[in-house]
Design an enzyme around this catalytic site. Sequence first.
Site, PDB file in Angstrom:
ATOM      1  N   LYS A 181       0.863  -1.185   0.000  1.00 52.93           N
ATOM      2  CA  LYS A 181       0.000   0.000   0.000  1.00 52.93           C
ATOM      3  C   LYS A 181       0.899   1.235   0.000  1.00 52.93           C
ATOM      4  CE  LYS A 181      -3.045   2.947   2.470  1.00 52.93           C
ATOM      5  NZ  LYS A 181      -2.140   4.030   2.056  1.00 52.93           N
ATOM      6  N   GLU A 257      10.600   1.202  10.091  1.00 58.55           N
ATOM      7  CA  GLU A 257      11.526   2.323   9.911  1.00 58.55           C
ATOM      8  C   GLU A 257      10.713   3.564  10.252  1.00 58.55           C
ATOM      9  OE1 GLU A 257      13.080   5.305   8.856  1.00 58.55           O
ATOM     10  OE2 GLU A 257      13.127   4.756   6.724  1.00 58.55           O
ATOM     11  N   CYS A 291      13.337  11.091   7.168  1.00 59.85           N
ATOM     12  CA  CYS A 291      13.434  10.590   8.549  1.00 59.85           C
ATOM     13  C   CYS A 291      14.819  10.817   9.140  1.00 59.85           C
ATOM     14  CB  CYS A 291      13.122   9.106   8.610  1.00 59.85           C
ATOM     15  SG  CYS A 291      11.530   8.704   7.921  1.00 59.85           S
ATOM     16  N   GLU A 388       9.760  15.976  15.971  1.00 60.93           N
ATOM     17  CA  GLU A 388      10.294  15.728  14.630  1.00 60.93           C
ATOM     18  C   GLU A 388       9.669  16.796  13.726  1.00 60.93           C
ATOM     19  OE1 GLU A 388       9.294  11.972  12.727  1.00 60.93           O
ATOM     20  OE2 GLU A 388      11.108  12.071  11.511  1.00 60.93           O
TER      21      GLU A 388
HETATM   22  C1  SIN Z   1      13.674   8.070   4.957  1.00 60.68           C
HETATM   23  O1  SIN Z   1      13.346   9.223   5.110  1.00 60.68           O
HETATM   24  O2  SIN Z   1      13.172   7.209   5.643  1.00 60.68           O
HETATM   25  C2  SIN Z   1      14.658   7.595   3.915  1.00 60.68           C
HETATM   26  C3  SIN Z   1      15.858   8.401   3.758  1.00 60.68           C
HETATM   27  C4  SIN Z   1      16.961   7.701   3.017  1.00 60.68           C
HETATM   28  O3  SIN Z   1      16.823   6.540   2.598  1.00 60.68           O
HETATM   29  O4  SIN Z   1      18.022   8.303   2.864  1.00 60.68           O
END
Ligand code: SIN
Length: 487
Positions: A181, A257, A291, A388
């Site tokens: 998804k 993740e 992230c 964040e």
């Molecule tokens: C992410 O923001 O989870 C991925 C960033 C990356 O793979 O460099």
Amino acid sequence: MKLELKDSSLLKTQAFIDGQWVDGDDGVTFAVLNPATGDVIAEVASVGQTETARAIAAADVAMQEWKALPAGQRSGILERWHALIIENIDDLAAIMTIEQGKPVFESKGEVLYGASYLKWFAEEGKRIYGDVLPSASDRRSIVIKQPVGVVAAITPWNFPNAMITRKAAPALAAGCAIVLKPAAETPLSALALVELANRAGLPAGLFSVLPSSRSSSVGGEMTSNPTVKKLTFTGSTPVGKLLMKQCADTVKRTSMELGGNAPVIIFDDADLDLAVKGALVSKYRNSGQTCICANRLLVQEGIYDAFVEKFAAAVKEFRLGYGFDAETTHGPVVSKKALSDIDAIVQNAVKQGANVVTGGKPSELGNCFYEPTVLTNVNDSMSIFSEEIFGPVAPVFKFSTETQAIAMANDTEFGLAAYVYTENVGRIWRVSEGIEYGMVGVNETAISSEVIPFGGVKESGQGREGSKYGLDDYLETKYICIGGLQR
Ligand code: SIN
């Protein structure tokens, strides 16, 4: 703004289930918007629980033959898929820019990054080794690795291509089938990817893509269906926790993740220009929507003023704009909601005493554009220290000692990526070992690639993606004991 593609058949608006392009059972669709203009790009099929269950059943059937193929044959299909992605890079990048907003040069970079996982796991899939264990008695103990089973994947909008291949490539290389998804904001990149997988000859049922605006129906089926043996998710920590709870009833394996709160720790002895460059790249990549983006710049007091001056001067040079304009360095954020969350964090920091060095407000360019921002006079008692941000906002905190820097870096529930700038070798080791993160960049912030184990600790998740470790997440370990050898 009209999307011009060399191959217009890459723009798909239906779901792809068991090798067929289909509408949702009830005909419901949802609009995909261009964040730069607010225009509707496409109406896409919104599937629900029943279509998800069908895709899972088809995956289970398809993987029986797939897992029995020699690894080299699976690898050949992944190689062809990789080649088709490279051939269609311009179209894939254009689709990504129009639905996600990032400038075309960044989209092309992501397409290459995403494709690298296919190439890598096409090779790694041929190296799924077992083991023969030494035995003291009349028996032999053997360990073999087998595919975990049907995999369900839920992927985010910030990397609409690479986060898919990073999951699909190891799953397929290991002999699993995958049901995916994609984020409701960016389904078009996912649908173009599966079209190319189909053209590469991937057998029906092995990779179904389920666009949907009804996340809980699709996610609910993925997490409760006993045929799914593993769920892999990239996204926020609260959603990850919910999915883990839902997976508990059928004891599924999970890879998560999740969110981050990355510190960039810059010591007085750092190479200042290198640190400024690294912090800029990390903070403003994808307009801060990554992230592993720098979330907190922690700068030692002796270098603080010089760092802020150089860093802010470089930020003022950014060209905010439409992703298709050649001079654009930074695009919009993904949605109006994202923009208002970012602005709330900034305004709150300002209320608590932060100084705006540059930016600090939405841009007049459009509803989803936020001015690249630098904040000083911030401290660890402010909410911006623990949130964040997920936007183009850099709070620059001051610290005095190495011990204080390590404590500040660790003062968060997150533990994805961290960065350290210093020229002192002893300090490199002390700090790298002392901070609680899954990934540490030393004098470098561009740490991602297919060869490294991407993943976090603490509430940033579990499992690793990419590298020689990335296949383990899609494999089970089976022990076989052969006895009675002396009869
Ligand atoms: C992410 O923001 O989870 C991925 C960033 C990356 O793979 O460099």
